[in-house]
Design a protein around this motif. Structure first.
Motif, mmCIF file in Angstrom:
data_model
loop_
_atom_site.group_PDB
_atom_site.id
_atom_site.type_symbol
_atom_site.label_atom_id
_atom_site.label_comp_id
_atom_site.label_asym_id
_atom_site.label_seq_id
_atom_site.Cartn_x
_atom_site.Cartn_y
_atom_site.Cartn_z
ATOM 1 N N LYS A 14 -0.587 8.844 -6.458
ATOM 2 C CA LYS A 14 -0.699 10.261 -6.717
ATOM 3 C C LYS A 14 -0.080 10.619 -8.269
ATOM 4 C CE LYS A 14 -0.261 10.956 -1.896
ATOM 5 N NZ LYS A 14 0.569 11.619 -0.649
ATOM 6 N N ARG A 37 1.004 -1.310 0.158
ATOM 7 C CA ARG A 37 0.221 -0.003 0.043
ATOM 8 C C ARG A 37 0.940 1.270 -0.092
ATOM 9 N NH1 ARG A 37 -3.034 -3.179 3.563
ATOM 10 N NH2 ARG A 37 -2.126 -2.096 5.373
ATOM 11 N N GLU A 38 1.880 1.116 1.041
ATOM 12 C CA GLU A 38 2.677 2.597 1.036
ATOM 13 C C GLU A 38 3.565 2.797 -0.373
ATOM 14 O OE1 GLU A 38 2.646 4.723 3.369
ATOM 15 O OE2 GLU A 38 0.888 3.551 4.070
ATOM 16 N N LYS A 98 1.406 4.266 -2.831
ATOM 17 C CA LYS A 98 0.822 5.708 -3.037
ATOM 18 C C LYS A 98 1.526 6.596 -3.677
ATOM 19 C CE LYS A 98 -1.103 5.433 1.744
ATOM 20 N NZ LYS A 98 -0.862 5.979 3.131
#
Length: 117
Positions: free
Chosen positions: A107, A99-100, A103
């Motif tokens: 974006k 998930r990290e 990101k």
């Protein structure tokens, strides 16, 4: 005459730089996550060796076959419970890392997909 071409070139360069920066941030997150996972696996392995050594020492001191079987049964249950717990935690860390790491890419994709004036 070349103004639209120059603007398109600058826009493309900015998008390329933004995407490159996003990928670097993503790789940084992956690196941190894998270090955390490595540290967890190392810690678990050290604890497993310590527990196995302790069990072996207890088995050496067993007075009867029944006591040895009991020691081994308790050790096996503890090892299994510990492994299941740690595997679950590491699975959560893998999901968090994914998930990290995604990101910054997400974006960048949203930024690229959103038209600018």
């Amino acid at each position: 005459m070349f103004e639209p071409f120059e603007k398109a070139t600058k826009d493309f360069q900015k998008i390329s730089k933004d995407n490159y920066d996003a990928m670097l941030r993503s790789y940084g997150e992956l690196n941190r996550g894998f270090q955390d996972i490595g540290a967890r696996v190392t810690g678990y392995s050290k604890q497993a060796v310590t527990d196995a050594t302790s069990t072996f020492e207890k088995l050496l001191g067993a007075k009867s076959l029944e006591q040895a079987v009991e020691i081994q049964s308790q050790a096996a249950k503890k090892a299994y419970d510990s492994w299941v717990s740690e595997a679950s935690k590491i699975g959560e860390v893998y999901a968090s890392v994914a998930r990290e790491a995604y990101k910054p890419v997400e974006k960048a994709v949203q930024k690229t997909a959103t038209p600018t004036a």
